[in-house]
Design a protein around this motif. Structure first.
Motif, PDB file in Angstrom:
ATOM      1  N   TRP A  58       0.790  -1.187   0.041  1.00  0.00           N
ATOM      2  CA  TRP A  58      -0.001   0.054  -0.179  1.00  0.00           C
ATOM      3  C   TRP A  58       0.757   1.171  -0.077  1.00  0.00           C
ATOM      4  O   TRP A  58       0.521   2.160  -0.855  1.00  0.00           O
ATOM      5  CB  TRP A  58      -0.818  -0.122   1.198  1.00  0.00           C
ATOM      6  N   GLU A  59       1.852   1.188   0.704  1.00  0.00           N
ATOM      7  CA  GLU A  59       2.852   2.591   0.781  1.00  0.00           C
ATOM      8  C   GLU A  59       3.492   2.570  -0.621  1.00  0.00           C
ATOM      9  O   GLU A  59       3.488   3.909  -1.013  1.00  0.00           O
ATOM     10  CB  GLU A  59       3.905   2.093   1.953  1.00  0.00           C
ATOM     11  N   GLU A  60       3.812   1.678  -1.198  1.00  0.00           N
ATOM     12  CA  GLU A  60       4.664   1.680  -2.628  1.00  0.00           C
ATOM     13  C   GLU A  60       3.343   2.313  -3.386  1.00  0.00           C
ATOM     14  O   GLU A  60       3.858   3.126  -4.396  1.00  0.00           O
ATOM     15  CB  GLU A  60       5.030   0.502  -3.118  1.00  0.00           C
ATOM     16  N   GLU A  61       2.178   1.822  -3.598  1.00  0.00           N
ATOM     17  CA  GLU A  61       1.181   2.190  -4.377  1.00  0.00           C
ATOM     18  C   GLU A  61       0.768   3.833  -4.182  1.00  0.00           C
ATOM     19  O   GLU A  61       0.580   4.517  -4.885  1.00  0.00           O
ATOM     20  CB  GLU A  61      -0.145   1.518  -4.044  1.00  0.00           C
ATOM     21  N   ARG A  62       0.785   4.206  -2.725  1.00  0.00           N
ATOM     22  CA  ARG A  62       0.538   5.485  -2.405  1.00  0.00           C
ATOM     23  C   ARG A  62       1.871   6.355  -3.123  1.00  0.00           C
ATOM     24  O   ARG A  62       1.376   7.371  -3.560  1.00  0.00           O
ATOM     25  CB  ARG A  62       0.648   5.603  -1.018  1.00  0.00           C
ATOM     26  N   LYS A  63       2.859   6.091  -2.885  1.00  0.00           N
ATOM     27  CA  LYS A  63       4.186   6.813  -3.782  1.00  0.00           C
ATOM     28  C   LYS A  63       3.898   7.031  -5.196  1.00  0.00           C
ATOM     29  O   LYS A  63       4.177   8.015  -5.819  1.00  0.00           O
ATOM     30  CB  LYS A  63       5.441   6.169  -2.961  1.00  0.00           C
ATOM     31  N   ARG A  64       3.436   5.657  -5.619  1.00  0.00           N
ATOM     32  CA  ARG A  64       3.301   5.778  -7.224  1.00  0.00           C
ATOM     33  C   ARG A  64       2.223   6.601  -7.439  1.00  0.00           C
ATOM     34  O   ARG A  64       2.426   7.492  -8.449  1.00  0.00           O
ATOM     35  CB  ARG A  64       3.182   4.323  -7.583  1.00  0.00           C
ATOM     36  N   GLN A  66       1.040   9.259  -5.959  1.00  0.00           N
ATOM     37  CA  GLN A  66       1.655  10.675  -5.670  1.00  0.00           C
ATOM     38  C   GLN A  66       2.376  11.138  -6.701  1.00  0.00           C
ATOM     39  O   GLN A  66       2.411  12.208  -7.245  1.00  0.00           O
ATOM     40  CB  GLN A  66       2.587  10.823  -4.604  1.00  0.00           C
ATOM     41  N   VAL A  67       3.559  10.416  -7.213  1.00  0.00           N
ATOM     42  CA  VAL A  67       4.382  10.648  -8.379  1.00  0.00           C
ATOM     43  C   VAL A  67       3.451  10.820  -9.634  1.00  0.00           C
ATOM     44  O   VAL A  67       3.554  11.708 -10.463  1.00  0.00           O
ATOM     45  CB  VAL A  67       5.648   9.574  -8.651  1.00  0.00           C
ATOM     46  N   HIS A  68       2.436   9.924  -9.890  1.00  0.00           N
ATOM     47  CA  HIS A  68       1.587   9.849 -11.125  1.00  0.00           C
ATOM     48  C   HIS A  68       0.872  11.294 -11.219  1.00  0.00           C
ATOM     49  O   HIS A  68       0.663  11.870 -12.313  1.00  0.00           O
ATOM     50  CB  HIS A  68       0.770   8.659 -11.093  1.00  0.00           C
ATOM     51  N   TRP A  69       0.355  11.755  -9.983  1.00  0.00           N
ATOM     52  CA  TRP A  69      -0.587  12.761 -10.034  1.00  0.00           C
ATOM     53  C   TRP A  69       0.240  14.027 -10.097  1.00  0.00           C
ATOM     54  O   TRP A  69      -0.155  14.997 -10.829  1.00  0.00           O
ATOM     55  CB  TRP A  69      -1.492  12.890  -8.881  1.00  0.00           C
ATOM     56  N   ASP A 213      11.690   5.224  -5.034  1.00  0.00           N
ATOM     57  CA  ASP A 213      10.229   5.833  -5.233  1.00  0.00           C
ATOM     58  C   ASP A 213       9.206   4.708  -5.964  1.00  0.00           C
ATOM     59  O   ASP A 213       9.881   3.960  -6.942  1.00  0.00           O
ATOM     60  CB  ASP A 213      10.260   7.118  -6.004  1.00  0.00           C
ATOM     61  N   GLY A 214       8.027   4.707  -5.717  1.00  0.00           N
ATOM     62  CA  GLY A 214       7.058   3.851  -6.420  1.00  0.00           C
ATOM     63  C   GLY A 214       7.278   2.729  -6.556  1.00  0.00           C
ATOM     64  O   GLY A 214       8.271   2.059  -5.943  1.00  0.00           O
TER      65      GLY A 214
END
Length: 323
Positions: A58-64, A66-69, A213-214
């Motif tokens: 979940w933490e990796e998905e959240r970071k990904r 964040q970078v995506h948006w 990241d991500g």
């Protein structure tokens, strides 16, 4: 090309069937394509063997996300600004005739922009960058050897310095045991860029070096070689191998030089971080590096064309360095 053949070439300094060549300052197309190729994936690549908890996923998905948006908003800002500029400052409008041309210069033969006159300071700094670009990397020079050692110490301050030919250099993202075989058209400036990145933005440098990241691909881009590609891409994009830059990006860059002697190196750091953000947003893997680099250049050109950008720090992507 079979994947096994590609892997062999990558580790023997022979990419896309061509041996490495030194940089020739008289030919702007010495390296016409990035060092990493496009082909089928390699079945022998290493996968992930570490067990991850649900919290880690979940933490990796959240970071990904964040970078995506962040990347999407940056692109939207650039596109909206260009759309507004076309309406308010269009070439057919009264504002466009009197306001746009002094900013970017007049149009000359062949549709190329004529850059505005440069100050003595800009001309001096432009000459310095051109001089740096023309210096090829020479593994026999002690200065260049020392620079490689400095890069290792900055990247891995707690680790022992390896010999200049060692398997350990691959951990930094060199394609073989001898980093000097990877420079090709990038030249010595690409090593200077990496060192500047590590010293000026150490947290961002370490994030990219260690791919923190991500959610990463199983087959990642090699960090150091990607940096060489970015240096070469910037020199081409900014039109630095001509007499005076005559592209919108190059003319805007010359304005940066008035206030920032290290504008090229700072822009390099932004481009590297932007490339990694594009990489994550596209969920790219090794063989898609060329496409990611092209989209990074396009996005950077859009940001450099924004009317309200008057310094490196005004670029929307600058904030990626301080995530």
């Amino acid at each position: 090309m079979a994947s096994a053949t590609l892997r062999r070439r990558l580790h023997h300094g022979d990419v896309d069937g061509r041996k490495y060549e030194r940089y020739d300052a008289t030919d702007s197309d010495t390296l016409s394509e990035p060092l990493l190729g496009n082909s089928s994936t390699d079945n022998s690549r290493d996968g992930y063997n570490e067990e991850r908890t649900l919290e880690d996923i979940w933490e990796e998905e959240r970071k990904r996300q964040q970078v995506h948006w962040t990347l999407i908003f940056s692109q939207l800002i650039a596109q909206w600004a260009q759309w507004i500029a076309k309406i308010v400052f269009g070439s057919g409008s009264l504002f466009g005739r009197f306001l746009f041309l002094p900013t970017f210069g007049q149009t000359g033969a062949g549709g190329r922009l004529l850059p505005p006159p440069l100050s003595m300071l800009q001309e001096e700094r432009l000459r310095n960058i051109k001089r740096r670009i023309e210096i090829p990397f020479d593994g026999s020079r002690m200065e260049h050897q020392d620079a490689l050692r400095q890069l290792w110490r900055l990247a891995y301050p707690q680790r022992e310095l390896p010999p200049l030919k060692s398997e350990l250099w691959k951990e930094m993202g060199w394609q073989g045991t001898d980093p000097s075989t990877d420079f090709r058209g990038g030249g010595y400036i690409s090593l200077e860029n990496l060192i500047f990145f590590a010293k000026t933005y150490p947290e961002s440098f370490q994030r990219l070096l260690h791919k923190q990241d991500g959610t990463r691909a199983e087959w990642e881009y090699p960090f150091a070689v990607a940096g060489i590609n970015i240096s070469f891409m910037l020199a081409q994009m900014l039109d630095l191998q001509s007499g005076k830059p005559s592209t919108v990006a190059g003319i805007r860059f010359m304005a940066f030089l008035e206030e920032d002697e290290m504008a090229f190196d700072n822009l390099y750091c932004i481009a590297f971080q932007m490339m990694d953000a594009q990489w994550l947003a596209k969920r790219a893997s090794y063989m898609e590096f060329n496409d990611v680099l092209k989209s990074t250049r396009a996005q950077l050109e859009r940001e450099l064309a924004l009317d309200d950008v008057s310094s490196i720090r005004d670029l929307p992507a600058f904030n990626l360095l301080y995530k």
